[in-house]
Design a protein around this motif. Structure first.
Motif, PDB file in Angstrom:
ATOM      1  N   LEU A  95       0.845  -1.203   0.000  1.00 44.22           N
ATOM      2  CA  LEU A  95       0.000   0.000   0.000  1.00 44.22           C
ATOM      3  C   LEU A  95       0.881   1.254   0.000  1.00 44.22           C
ATOM      4  N   ASN A  96       1.875   1.276   0.861  1.00 46.26           N
ATOM      5  CA  ASN A  96       2.762   2.435   0.932  1.00 46.26           C
ATOM      6  C   ASN A  96       3.462   2.697  -0.401  1.00 46.26           C
ATOM      7  N   ASN A 108       2.582   1.756  -3.473  1.00 47.54           N
ATOM      8  CA  ASN A 108       1.667   2.183  -4.536  1.00 47.54           C
ATOM      9  C   ASN A 108       1.172   3.611  -4.315  1.00 47.54           C
ATOM     10  N   TYR A 109       0.908   3.946  -3.064  1.00 45.00           N
ATOM     11  CA  TYR A 109       0.479   5.311  -2.738  1.00 45.00           C
ATOM     12  C   TYR A 109       1.573   6.309  -3.107  1.00 45.00           C
ATOM     13  N   ARG A 150       1.948   6.791  -6.839  1.00 47.84           N
ATOM     14  CA  ARG A 150       0.878   7.619  -7.389  1.00 47.84           C
ATOM     15  C   ARG A 150       1.112   9.096  -7.086  1.00 47.84           C
ATOM     16  N   GLU A 178       6.558  -1.015   5.283  1.00 43.40           N
ATOM     17  CA  GLU A 178       5.288  -0.840   5.996  1.00 43.40           C
ATOM     18  C   GLU A 178       5.403   0.087   7.192  1.00 43.40           C
ATOM     19  N   THR A 179       6.614   0.357   7.647  1.00 47.72           N
ATOM     20  CA  THR A 179       6.747   1.092   8.911  1.00 47.72           C
ATOM     21  C   THR A 179       6.654   2.608   8.747  1.00 47.72           C
ATOM     22  N   GLU A 180       6.636   3.115   7.523  1.00 46.61           N
ATOM     23  CA  GLU A 180       6.480   4.568   7.347  1.00 46.61           C
ATOM     24  C   GLU A 180       4.994   4.921   7.332  1.00 46.61           C
ATOM     25  N   GLY A 181       4.641   5.920   8.094  1.00 50.88           N
ATOM     26  CA  GLY A 181       3.251   6.354   8.144  1.00 50.88           C
ATOM     27  C   GLY A 181       2.924   7.327   7.019  1.00 50.88           C
ATOM     28  N   LEU A 182       1.641   7.669   6.926  1.00 47.88           N
ATOM     29  CA  LEU A 182       1.172   8.541   5.839  1.00 47.88           C
ATOM     30  C   LEU A 182       1.877   9.900   5.863  1.00 47.88           C
ATOM     31  N   LEU A 219       5.275   9.645   4.342  1.00 48.26           N
ATOM     32  CA  LEU A 219       5.224   9.497   2.883  1.00 48.26           C
ATOM     33  C   LEU A 219       4.925  10.843   2.230  1.00 48.26           C
ATOM     34  N   ASP A 220       3.989  11.582   2.814  1.00 48.74           N
ATOM     35  CA  ASP A 220       3.635  12.891   2.249  1.00 48.74           C
ATOM     36  C   ASP A 220       4.819  13.857   2.338  1.00 48.74           C
TER      37      ASP A 220
END
Lengths: 457, 369
Positions: free
Chosen positions: B237-238, B240-241, B244, B312-316, B319-320
């Motif tokens: 998920l991370n 692909n997000y 994008r 997986e350990t990085e939060g939203l 990433l932003d």
């Protein structure tokens, strides 16, 4: 325990950005028949449950007095060593590919290389290999690459080398058609039988000679004579050494007329706790002319745009990520954190500190040796100088004595019968600076008791 | 480990991924030799493979043949067919591949390799992407290694110690590297030497990086049955997000038509052409934003690339922040390219002189006389 920081709201927003309804859709390129429905393993447990279980397992391990060496040694490790090593800046740092963001790691490894070259009296050191045995394998491959001959490579290994090293070296280098030959040793002296070298006179396929110091039995080999013998025949000399011993004995760079060409060994005695066999680390030093044949990472000192001193990975054209099939080795990850510990350990002890560890260990071994020589039916095998291990012959089978003594809280050494049928009544005993006179007396008492009880063994 | 990989036997002895690879290829070699099949002298690797793959094949005495990867990131199956033959000992593959995509034809590839008499090696470097979701054994792989310092969260340590256990299917089990633990009627013991006569042997003096295996065991027990696939899901998920969002701010994906696995490749070739600012410059500038740069210039077949693996350990928020840093650097590259080329500015040193480091070797401190 998930170790994942996302909230449900985060997930919804991320899926919305991807125009998806579920995370499962992200796997829609995987053929349907390959998707696992459910793993047949237990559900996760809590940290509390796990810790309790691990503690029970740990308690099932031997934790008495340790006189077993044979390649890994119990030494005192200053508390500061692992306190510093455990800092996140070292422990969880990534491989230093981005040099500007990794100066701490890189400077530390440069200092490690500096200390190792000084200790071994060699020109260069790499940043580590996996362990002593795999480092020996890499040293053999390095000698073969450095050789002018295209094929037909034989390597002579002293029969007094740790047999575990010989086996690992064979497993690793024989896939490339390199022949590893083990030279006989004198079972009374417990050193290499130099007469056995004569059988190899005139052979034109000899690429390297592997000399241990101290050898597996704690004895000191005639390193000067052996080194010169090899060099007179254009054979590369590979020393396999204990770094603590080297602080006190002749460093490999000064063996014979020209010194050893490559030196390897296990760095475990430099601040790594005994841990069921690892992680320890392998070290490797060599002379300058061989540096381009060296495997593994090497750190160099350089300058930045403004002329300030900085450190970076160098000579990377030797390595797998650049040279691929033509690389000097496939090694990528090494034993970084173990090297961090060793560097801090060496910095805290200094040259004198290492020497005092060596002297105290040798003195302890000598003291126990003298006490054991007075025990009825027990004799010391081997003559001449030794380091902190020695071989003792018992009036019983060594394996049985080891088990009995371990039950009484003393692991008295290695049963040599497991490796050498002729030495099945012999123990390889190690004493380091961790043992007091009272400890040594306990050893003797427990041995005497055991021999009495074991009269029927 | 056996259940997670879908394999029949495991040895924890190899001390890092590359040694696991060595063990795996040495087992393939031992297997063929045990059947007196001595003509197989070649290992096939895709051009996208990690450098350790061809280096390992060489270390095991094999010749290396490379097969190309198609523009969509999958292995060129036609080229593979042409490469396979009686000389083929095996194929080394990472899946999801180093292109950051799942190899969709994996079952056909496995069939082709096996029909040619070769064996299939799985490089576990990207196991995070499919942990608990897809098993290498089910895909048709015969042998694999895992990188416990990647997939099972043991500390990276500035470059190790890692641990590279190998897992094999039934036919390779006799060749596993020693020592490994056997259970004989409830009594646990090390198998080595005579107890494992066909083993490729020990690869280190003792029991591998046992302390690292212990850490990985703790992590695996804490995750358990539902925790493992959760790693793969959130890592995917991370990635692909992030892919994008980077496209949204103007970047170009190397494989835009594909789902990302737990990682994806950005090509900065358009930025480089337009501004002269290279992927390396972007990477160095990222350091100023407090972000460790992704892997650069790998895989070798994508020009000016970043291989981005958020895990997986990085939060939203994290990433932003990364996307925002990348957006700013892209703008800087257009407005003041020399500034980006001079990065980093905020670290203990500026850009280091690698050429001087290699030409004027200074590998150990010598007291100045």
């Amino acid at each position: 325990m998930p170790f994942i920081p996302h909230t449900q709201d985060d997930v919804s927003r991320m899926l919305a950005a991807l125009n998806l309804d579920s995370v499962q859709q992200l796997f829609d390129e995987v053929p349907e028949n390959l998707l696992v429905r459910e793993l047949n393993i237990p559900e996760g447990v809590t940290e509390m449950t796990l810790l309790r279980e691990m503690k029970q397992r740990a308690e099932a391990n031997f934790s008495g007095a340790m006189y077993l060496g044979a390649g890994a040694y119990e030494h005192h490790i200053p508390a500061a060593v692992w306190d510093v090593v455990s800092r996140g800046e070292f422990m969880t740092a990534y491989t230093p590919y981005q040099a500007e963001a990794s100066q701490g790691t890189l400077q530390l490894v440069y200092e490690y290389q500096s200390m190792m070259t000084a200790l071994m009296a060699m020109d260069v050191s790499n940043a580590s290999l996996y362990d002593g045995a795999s480092a020996l394998s890499e040293a053999i491959l390095m000698a073969v690459r450095a050789s002018k001959r295209r094929s037909g490579h034989s390597v002579l290994v002293a029969g007094t080398l740790n047999p575990r090293y010989t086996r690992a070296a064979r497993a690793i280098v024989e896939t490339q058609g390199i022949d590893v030959q083990v030279l006989d040793f004198d079972h009374a002296r417990l050193t290499l039988d130099e007469a056995s070298l004569s059988a190899w006179e005139g052979r034109d396929d000899l690429t390297a000679l592997v000399i241990p110091m101290p050898n597996f039995f704690g004895r000191i080999e005639e390193v000067n004579r052996l080194t010169d013998w090899a060099h007179q025949r254009q054979i590369t000399v590979i020393g396999v050494v204990n770094p603590i011993a080297v602080s006190y004995l002749l460093p490999p760079g000064q063996w014979g007329q020209k010194g050893a060409d490559i030196v390897v060994g296990d760095g475990q005695p430099l601040g790594l706790p005994l841990a069921s066999g690892g992680p320890y680390f392998g070290f490797m030093c060599c002379r300058q002319s061989l540096v381009r044949q060296m495997p593994g990472r090497i750190i160099g000192r350089t300058v930045d745009l403004e002329g300030r001193t900085g450190f970076t990975l160098t000579l990377q054209a030797r390595e797998q990520h650049i040279r691929r099939a033509k690389a000097t080795s496939n090694i990528c990850t090494n034993q970084g954190l173990a090297v961090t510990a060793a560097t801090i350990h060496m910095a805290l002890l200094g040259g004198e500190g290492l020497q005092s560890v060596a002297k105290a260990s040798m003195a302890g071994a000598e003291a126990l040796k003298q006490k054991l020589a007075r025990v009825s039916g027990v004799s010391i095998v081997g003559v001449g100088p030794g380091f902190h291990e020695f071989v003792v012959r018992l009036p019983r089978e060594a394996g049985k004595v080891v088990l009995k003594m371990a039950e009484k809280g003393v692991l008295p050494g290695l049963d040599l019968g497991r490796e050498y049928p002729l030495l099945r009544d012999c123990l390889l005993v190690c004493v380091t600076e961790t043992k007091t006179l009272a400890d040594l007396e306990q050893y003797v008492t427990v041995l005497e008791e055991t021999l009495k009880e074991c009269s029927a063994c | 480990m056996k259940e997670v990989t879908g394999m029949a036997g495991v040895s924890l002895a190899p001390m890092a991924g590359a040694q696991g690879e060595f063990a795996g290829i040495a087992m393939i070699r031992a297997y063929h030799l045990s059947r007196n099949d001595t003509q197989r002298d070649e290992i096939i690797v895709p051009t996208a493979a990690h450098g350790t793959n061809p280096a390992t094949a060489t270390m095991c005495g094999y010749k290396v043949r490379e097969v190309p990867v198609l523009p969509d990131g999958d292995v060129d199956v036609e080229a593979l067919k042409a490469a396979l033959g009686p000389q083929t000992a095996g194929l080394m593959l990472t899946n999801p591949s180093t292109c950051g995509v799942f190899e969709r034809k994996i079952q056909e590839i496995a069939r082709l390799v096996h029909e040619a008499g070769g064996l299939l090696y799985y490089d576990g470097a990207n196991l995070n992407a499919i942990l608990g979701k897809v098993r290498p054994g089910d895909m048709g792989f015969d042998v694999m290694h895992m990188n416990l310092h990647k997939t099972f969260a043991t500390p990276h340590g500035g470059g190790g110690p890692g641990s590279g256990p190998v897992a094999v299917n039934a036919r390779l089990k006799p060749f596993l590297p020693t020592p490994f633990v056997v259970n004989e009627n409830g009594r646990l013991d090390w198998a080595e030497g005579d107890q494992a006569p066909q083993s490729i042997g020990p690869l280190s003096a003792f029991a591998g990086n046992a302390g690292i295996n212990l850490r990985a065991y703790a992590y695996a027990r804490l995750l358990g049955k539902s925790g493992m696939p959760r790693v793969a899901e959130y890592a995917t998920l991370n990635a692909n997000y992030l892919a994008r969002r980077l496209v949204d701010v103007g970047y170009t994906l190397a494989y835009p038509q594909r789902r990302a696995s737990h990682e994806f490749i950005l090509t900065l070739a358009p930025e480089e052409r337009a501004t002269g600012v290279s992927a390396m410059d972007f990477a160095k500038r990222l350091l100023d934003f407090g972000v460790h740069a992704p892997t650069t210039y790998f895989p070798l077949l994508v020009p000016e690339c970043f291989l981005i693996e958020p895990t997986e350990t990085e939060g939203l928020d994290e990433l932003d922040n990364f996307v925002e840093a990348m957006r700013q650097i892209r703008a800087e590259a257009q407005d003041k390219p020399e500034w980006v080329k001079g990065a980093p500015y905020t670290l203990p040193v500026r850009r280091l002189d690698d050429v001087k480091a290699a030409r004027e070797l200074n590998l150990a401190y010598k007291a100045e006389s």
